[in-house]
Write a protein that holds these residues in place. Sequence first.
Motif, mmCIF file in Angstrom:
data_model
loop_
_atom_site.group_PDB
_atom_site.id
_atom_site.type_symbol
_atom_site.label_atom_id
_atom_site.label_comp_id
_atom_site.label_asym_id
_atom_site.label_seq_id
_atom_site.Cartn_x
_atom_site.Cartn_y
_atom_site.Cartn_z
ATOM 1 N N PRO A 119 9.311 -3.919 -9.037
ATOM 2 C CA PRO A 119 9.659 -3.239 -7.778
ATOM 3 C C PRO A 119 8.459 -2.541 -7.140
ATOM 4 C CG PRO A 119 11.289 -2.758 -9.446
ATOM 5 C CD PRO A 119 10.191 -3.496 -10.125
ATOM 6 N N LEU A 120 7.636 -1.901 -7.971
ATOM 7 C CA LEU A 120 6.465 -1.217 -7.421
ATOM 8 C C LEU A 120 5.524 -2.218 -6.760
ATOM 9 C CD1 LEU A 120 5.124 1.594 -9.770
ATOM 10 C CD2 LEU A 120 5.648 1.712 -7.331
ATOM 11 N N GLY A 121 5.299 -3.340 -7.437
ATOM 12 C CA GLY A 121 4.410 -4.364 -6.898
ATOM 13 C C GLY A 121 4.949 -4.933 -5.599
ATOM 14 N N PHE A 122 6.269 -5.206 -5.582
ATOM 15 C CA PHE A 122 6.877 -5.746 -4.364
ATOM 16 C C PHE A 122 6.803 -4.726 -3.234
ATOM 17 C CE2 PHE A 122 9.772 -9.326 -6.162
ATOM 18 C CZ PHE A 122 8.635 -9.947 -6.619
ATOM 19 N N TYR A 123 7.022 -3.473 -3.606
ATOM 20 C CA TYR A 123 6.940 -2.430 -2.589
ATOM 21 C C TYR A 123 5.536 -2.389 -1.993
ATOM 22 C CZ TYR A 123 6.525 2.166 -0.518
ATOM 23 O OH TYR A 123 6.268 3.180 0.346
ATOM 24 N N ALA A 124 4.529 -2.438 -2.898
ATOM 25 C CA ALA A 124 3.144 -2.394 -2.424
ATOM 26 C C ALA A 124 2.833 -3.615 -1.567
ATOM 27 C CB ALA A 124 2.182 -2.320 -3.611
ATOM 28 N N GLY A 125 3.382 -4.765 -1.974
ATOM 29 C CA GLY A 125 3.114 -5.989 -1.213
ATOM 30 C C GLY A 125 3.784 -5.974 0.151
ATOM 31 N N LEU A 126 4.963 -5.335 0.245
ATOM 32 C CA LEU A 126 5.661 -5.298 1.532
ATOM 33 C C LEU A 126 5.064 -4.248 2.470
ATOM 34 C CD1 LEU A 126 9.357 -5.700 0.340
ATOM 35 C CD2 LEU A 126 7.989 -7.349 1.616
ATOM 36 N N ASN A 127 4.332 -3.284 1.893
ATOM 37 C CA ASN A 127 3.669 -2.273 2.724
ATOM 38 C C ASN A 127 2.170 -2.298 2.463
ATOM 39 O OD1 ASN A 127 6.216 -0.731 3.684
ATOM 40 N ND2 ASN A 127 6.401 -0.915 1.464
ATOM 41 N N PRO A 128 1.524 -3.419 2.742
ATOM 42 C CA PRO A 128 0.124 -3.523 2.327
ATOM 43 C C PRO A 128 -0.769 -2.567 3.111
ATOM 44 C CG PRO A 128 0.726 -5.389 3.687
ATOM 45 C CD PRO A 128 1.964 -4.581 3.499
ATOM 46 N N ASN A 129 -1.829 -2.120 2.434
ATOM 47 C CA ASN A 129 -2.855 -1.271 3.033
ATOM 48 C C ASN A 129 -2.326 0.042 3.613
ATOM 49 O OD1 ASN A 129 -4.699 -3.266 2.358
ATOM 50 N ND2 ASN A 129 -4.313 -4.345 4.279
ATOM 51 N N THR A 130 -1.296 0.569 2.956
ATOM 52 C CA THR A 130 -0.882 1.934 3.280
ATOM 53 C C THR A 130 -1.321 2.810 2.108
ATOM 54 O OG1 THR A 130 1.236 1.598 2.204
ATOM 55 C CG2 THR A 130 1.147 1.177 4.571
ATOM 56 N N TRP A 131 -1.228 4.110 2.280
ATOM 57 C CA TRP A 131 -1.631 4.996 1.189
ATOM 58 C C TRP A 131 -0.783 4.776 -0.040
ATOM 59 C CZ3 TRP A 131 -5.854 7.203 -0.074
ATOM 60 C CH2 TRP A 131 -6.792 7.511 0.921
ATOM 61 N N ASN A 132 0.543 4.557 0.187
ATOM 62 C CA ASN A 132 1.410 4.312 -0.962
ATOM 63 C C ASN A 132 0.981 3.073 -1.724
ATOM 64 O OD1 ASN A 132 2.918 6.533 -0.487
ATOM 65 N ND2 ASN A 132 4.559 5.459 0.613
ATOM 66 N N ASP A 133 0.573 2.053 -0.963
ATOM 67 C CA ASP A 133 0.091 0.825 -1.595
ATOM 68 C C ASP A 133 -1.139 1.111 -2.425
ATOM 69 O OD1 ASP A 133 -0.668 -1.815 -2.205
ATOM 70 O OD2 ASP A 133 -1.805 -1.971 -0.335
ATOM 71 N N TYR A 134 -2.073 1.860 -1.845
ATOM 72 C CA TYR A 134 -3.312 2.162 -2.575
ATOM 73 C C TYR A 134 -3.022 2.943 -3.847
ATOM 74 C CZ TYR A 134 -5.901 0.654 1.547
ATOM 75 O OH TYR A 134 -6.404 -0.077 2.568
ATOM 76 N N ILE A 135 -2.131 3.950 -3.716
ATOM 77 C CA ILE A 135 -1.824 4.760 -4.898
ATOM 78 C C ILE A 135 -1.185 3.894 -5.978
ATOM 79 C CG2 ILE A 135 -0.378 6.643 -5.750
ATOM 80 C CD1 ILE A 135 -0.793 7.968 -2.973
#
Lengths: 354, 483
Positions: A119-135
């Motif tokens: 889920p974390l990976g998918f979340y990061a992939g769906l919101n790429p290049n945001t701070w949450n993604d970076y964290i």
Amino acid sequence: MSRWSYFGRRLALSVPVIVFGTTLTFLMIYMGPIDPVSAILGQQYTPDAARRIEQNLGLNQPFWGQYIDFMINMFTFDLGRSWVISPGTTAVDMLTIYAPRTIWLGFWAVLIPLFIGIPLGFYAGLNPNTWNDYIASFGGIVWRAMPNFWLAVILVSVLSQSKQLFGWEWASFIVQTNIVTPPTLDFLAQPLDAIRDPHAFWIDNTDGNGSFLAALKQTLPASIVLGSASMGNEMRIGRTAVLETINSNYVETARAKGLKNSVIVWKHVFRNALIPLVPIITGEAFLLLGGSVLVEYVFAINGLGYLFFQAIMQGDLPLVGTLMYIFILLLVAINITQDLLYTLIDPRVGYESE
Amino acid sequence: MSELSPRDTEDEEPLRDRIAANPRPAAIWAGVMGALLVVEAGALVHMFFEGLSIVLGGLPGEPAVALAESAMAAASEIPTLLSRELIPNQGYHNGSQWVGTFMGLSPGVSWAIRASLTTAYGFVFIWWLWRGYRVYRTHYRYADWTPRDDQFDRFSRHSWGKFGLIVVILFVIMAVFAPTLGPTTLEQNITDPYSNTIETWDAENQEVVEITAGEANIGSGSKGGSSNVGPLTYDDFERFHPFGTLPSGKDLFTFMMYGSRLSMFIALSSIVISGFIAAGLALATAYYKGLADLVTVVVSDSVQAIPVLMLAILIAVLFSDHWIAGLYNGGVLLVLLFSVVYWPFLWRAVRGPSFQVSEEDWVDAAKSFGQRPRTIMQKHMLPYIVGYLLIYGSMSLGGIIVSVAGLSYLGIGITPPTPEWGRAINLGQPYVASASWHIALIPGLMITLVVTGLNALGDGIRDAIDPQSEGGTADEAAVGGGA
């Protein structure tokens, strides 16, 4: 080539692999620099006792005789006995005592990262290049780089001092358990109790049989540590896979058709993004089997890894040989399962190019 | 030798003539490089002979070990900038001022000056190597552009990769300059504390007393509670400890520096050896295909079917009394072990690319041209797969470092008292939640940082070499090493 003949070939190829690996183990243990007889006897070495053990282990026979005996015993699952750790107990009995703990630990170590990492990976992939993604991404990378045994050491200390550090005690949290302890799995022997006596099966820990909750709590820190590397992996791969599918043509088509965003994500992105995760998930088994030695050692979970380490340190070489053989079998089986799963999920992959 | 190399076919001057035609840039570069080398000549010669004595010590009969050791002692006499003799940090406070430290500064400051100068020196040295490439590229190379240039450019835009590079350079500096970086020496601190003395000030009698380092260590151990010497503090004997002390009172920073030497030696040598095996096998199997490939597949699958860490434990214990385990305190045994275990991973990684390149037209052309298989593999196939080896090699390094640490955590592999990071974690385990948390925490953080750096460097190299790759393949699961 059809899927099944590919699978058949895969099976046939695994035979020489097992033979080779087992031979290697035999050479190291029986022909290596340590003589199993003196390792077993240690200080109590007498020529008589040595001869008796040689007789029992078949070490008085010529090399080829020993080798063929060993291989035949292994392949017919005549796995021999422990000589030092628990003298006379058959290896099969040892396995039935120790293996369930490792399986229990491994089960949660695979499952927990799946429900956090993907889920974390998918979340990061769906919101790429945001701070949450970076964290999330950076966290995954660092998490993956941490040595398991170190993480285990830190976690054990923090949990055992949780009262002083946070004013909240882990040991008495929900059910009373020790922090470094093998999980009590006796409750699994009566699966019907899950319905008949749900309180005793799921929660109550006082009758000495353990309970689901207590056993889960006992292995939870260890399985999080053991699964930490794969959690980082799943996150990374999940993120890339989502990014890849989200930019692909069929997703664009779906979007052009006017499909709702949620339908696109659930039906088209997730299912395809799962494909590259299959080898990661099965590949975890490698990490689990190898890493279990250190993690079980730190958390004092008397599983197979712990047994293997004790057997080596105490010179129970015949048992070590058996355990190695079992591990080799397990890894080969996992490998084949992985290939099969892969072809089932994504028919394009694999066997055509082989 | 009938084949023609591409060089011979063009009318190209050798590099030496090109430099002779325009010597200025090369001379400036070589001059600065020479100056950098000369100021550290003593340390370099010392390191060379130290390596030599390890190699010679490994040979049966130990020929010429004494010779190498006397040469090592002679090398210590060569004046060296950035040495602990020039910027000393071990001294005592006689009530009014510091005696024996650099310019009368406190030991901590003296040490910090030496450590930062050494680190800066290391970075300047690397920077000059890079300058050398730039000088060659602008002044002496015929081609204005090669694909390699693009790879360098892509890497220099890759900040994650650059972060990894800096971490890795720091790690290398730690290993190379270990004797200079530590606030105390290996002999005094770890191997022979009772034959080395330190001077300290006895305030009661107002005099300098000399005690052995071992005695001082007993009084400065970190065992939680009241007996603790934490990071960046002084002990009762006015010795400065950047990372605090071990439970035995030994300086953790010195321990870590020498530990990085061992980790780097093991990781680097095993990856180089297994890289050679993997490259050789990949070229041969891709060129000959068929049976050769099948046999290698079976052998590599078999090696991979044995769990790495378990095999490592098994071999480390089985060979613990063997003479091989005596070489470099068990380091050589681990190198051999990890070379044997890691080549299948690397071979798997380059198998695909080498099969691809073996199908290329230029390989066919070379075959019909009558070139020998060996030459074809080396000249026309190898350059194509070296990049992949670099990527996977740099990523596997971290796994090896973690595995070695895991083994020495269990107390096997590296023989005590040789410093190894994993053993510091083991020593500090009982004190994690006490005042002496630093013993187990700092080594773990260092391993995490180094492994992260190596992974980042690997990512950077991959994106530089193969910009199309999206990253994240199944092989990366193997990188963790399972410890």
